[in-house]
Design a protein around this motif. Structure first.
Motif, PDB file in Angstrom:
ATOM      1  N   GLN A  30       0.825  -1.210   0.000  1.00 10.45           N
ATOM      2  CA  GLN A  30       0.000   0.000   0.000  1.00 10.45           C
ATOM      3  C   GLN A  30       0.861   1.263   0.000  1.00 10.45           C
ATOM      4  O   GLN A  30       0.501   2.268  -0.606  1.00 10.45           O
ATOM      5  N   PHE A  31       2.015   1.199   0.666  1.00  8.02           N
ATOM      6  CA  PHE A  31       2.924   2.349   0.658  1.00  8.02           C
ATOM      7  C   PHE A  31       3.431   2.613  -0.760  1.00  8.02           C
ATOM      8  O   PHE A  31       3.494   3.765  -1.199  1.00  8.02           O
ATOM      9  N   ARG A  33       1.918   1.880  -3.515  1.00  6.81           N
ATOM     10  CA  ARG A  33       0.797   2.433  -4.288  1.00  6.81           C
ATOM     11  C   ARG A  33       0.564   3.901  -3.922  1.00  6.81           C
ATOM     12  O   ARG A  33       0.226   4.712  -4.783  1.00  6.81           O
ATOM     13  N   ALA A  34       0.716   4.212  -2.630  1.00  5.70           N
ATOM     14  CA  ALA A  34       0.483   5.589  -2.188  1.00  5.70           C
ATOM     15  C   ALA A  34       1.526   6.532  -2.774  1.00  5.70           C
ATOM     16  O   ALA A  34       1.201   7.667  -3.138  1.00  5.70           O
ATOM     17  N   THR A  35       2.775   6.094  -2.859  1.00  5.67           N
ATOM     18  CA  THR A  35       3.816   6.958  -3.429  1.00  5.67           C
ATOM     19  C   THR A  35       3.647   7.138  -4.926  1.00  5.67           C
ATOM     20  O   THR A  35       4.208   8.077  -5.499  1.00  5.67           O
ATOM     21  N   GLU A  36       2.888   6.262  -5.574  1.00  4.52           N
ATOM     22  CA  GLU A  36       2.612   6.406  -7.005  1.00  4.52           C
ATOM     23  C   GLU A  36       1.436   7.343  -7.262  1.00  4.52           C
ATOM     24  O   GLU A  36       1.075   7.570  -8.410  1.00  4.52           O
ATOM     25  N   GLY A  37       0.784   7.828  -6.214  1.00  3.44           N
ATOM     26  CA  GLY A  37      -0.261   8.810  -6.394  1.00  3.44           C
ATOM     27  C   GLY A  37      -1.642   8.389  -5.921  1.00  3.44           C
ATOM     28  O   GLY A  37      -2.586   9.167  -6.004  1.00  3.44           O
ATOM     29  N   ASN A  38      -1.804   7.202  -5.426  1.00  3.58           N
ATOM     30  CA  ASN A  38      -3.107   6.746  -4.939  1.00  3.58           C
ATOM     31  C   ASN A  38      -3.286   7.249  -3.504  1.00  3.58           C
ATOM     32  O   ASN A  38      -2.708   6.707  -2.562  1.00  3.58           O
ATOM     33  N   ALA A  39      -4.090   8.287  -3.323  1.00  4.02           N
ATOM     34  CA  ALA A  39      -4.230   8.930  -2.018  1.00  4.02           C
ATOM     35  C   ALA A  39      -4.914   8.021  -0.994  1.00  4.02           C
ATOM     36  O   ALA A  39      -4.612   8.081   0.200  1.00  4.02           O
ATOM     37  N   GLY A  43      -4.011   5.626   3.905  1.00  3.32           N
ATOM     38  CA  GLY A  43      -4.687   5.090   5.093  1.00  3.32           C
ATOM     39  C   GLY A  43      -4.356   3.631   5.321  1.00  3.32           C
ATOM     40  O   GLY A  43      -4.077   3.204   6.438  1.00  3.32           O
ATOM     41  N   TYR A  44      -4.365   2.861   4.232  1.00  9.60           N
ATOM     42  CA  TYR A  44      -4.047   1.439   4.350  1.00  9.60           C
ATOM     43  C   TYR A  44      -2.577   1.215   4.679  1.00  9.60           C
ATOM     44  O   TYR A  44      -2.227   0.200   5.280  1.00  9.60           O
ATOM     45  N   THR A  45      -1.731   2.151   4.294  1.00 11.54           N
ATOM     46  CA  THR A  45      -0.305   2.033   4.608  1.00 11.54           C
ATOM     47  C   THR A  45      -0.092   1.952   6.116  1.00 11.54           C
ATOM     48  O   THR A  45       0.794   1.233   6.584  1.00 11.54           O
ATOM     49  N   PHE A  46      -0.902   2.673   6.866  1.00 14.16           N
ATOM     50  CA  PHE A  46      -0.762   2.659   8.322  1.00 14.16           C
ATOM     51  C   PHE A  46      -1.672   1.629   8.982  1.00 14.16           C
ATOM     52  O   PHE A  46      -1.418   1.207  10.108  1.00 14.16           O
ATOM     53  N   GLU A  47      -2.726   1.231   8.294  1.00 10.89           N
ATOM     54  CA  GLU A  47      -3.678   0.268   8.873  1.00 10.89           C
ATOM     55  C   GLU A  47      -3.090  -1.134   8.948  1.00 10.89           C
ATOM     56  O   GLU A  47      -3.242  -1.812   9.970  1.00 10.89           O
ATOM     57  N   TRP A  48      -2.414  -1.606   7.890  1.00 12.91           N
ATOM     58  CA  TRP A  48      -1.890  -2.972   7.902  1.00 12.91           C
ATOM     59  C   TRP A  48      -0.849  -3.206   8.993  1.00 12.91           C
ATOM     60  O   TRP A  48      -0.881  -4.243   9.666  1.00 12.91           O
ATOM     61  N   PRO A  49       0.095  -2.298   9.233  1.00  9.92           N
ATOM     62  CA  PRO A  49       1.016  -2.516  10.359  1.00  9.92           C
ATOM     63  C   PRO A  49       0.306  -2.538  11.719  1.00  9.92           C
ATOM     64  O   PRO A  49       0.737  -3.238  12.636  1.00  9.92           O
TER      65      PRO A  49
END
Length: 143
Positions: A30-31, A33-39, A43-49
């Motif tokens: 998810q991180f 994907r987020a750095t590629e522009g998916n805003a 949220g999921y970048t922090f949710e999975w950890p």
């Protein structure tokens, strides 16, 4: 400590590790994907950890409870040692037996008997309404 190395506990350890690694991997995905522009992926970048931390916390708590319980490992039965004529000790394992005697009430509950009669009547008269039951008492407003 021996109780944590039974087949059931080994499966729990492996399951916890697989979940933690999977959740962290999903967080990394998810991180990226987020750095590629998916805003939405931020949220999921922090949710999975957080999910991985939760699994780790539950696993740690279960291990601590098992260590504190002091009960024998699964499959251990109470043992009885007896001495034979040759003065050697022989351990006999016997299962624990618990009586399963059925308890019957001293006398039948009249309210329960009336309810069972009502259910039997409803079963015998499938199209009937509760008000059709012969023992049904309608509440009349008192003036």
């Amino acid at each position: 400590m021996r109780g944590l190395w039974t087949p059931a506990w080994i499966a729990r350890h492996v399951f916890a590790v697989v979940l933690i690694v999977s959740f962290l991997g999903l967080g990394w995905w998810q991180f990226s994907r987020a750095t590629e522009g998916n805003a939405l992926s931020w949220g999921y970048t922090f949710e999975w950890p957080v999910f991985a931390l939760f699994v780790g916390f539950i696993w740690f708590r279960e291990v601590q409870q098992e260590l504190r319980s002091g009960r024998p490992a699964a499959g251990d039965e109470p043992a009885e040692e007896i001495e034979t004529a040759d003065a050697e000790r022989v351990t006999i394992r016997r299962p624990v037996r618990v009586s399963t005697a059925q308890r019957t009430p001293a006398e039948e509950d009249p309210e329960l008997a009336a309810y069972n009669d009502y259910l039997a009547w409803l079963n015998a008269h499938p199209g009937a309404r509760p008000g059709d039951y012969p023992g049904y008492k309608k509440a009349t407003p008192s003036n």
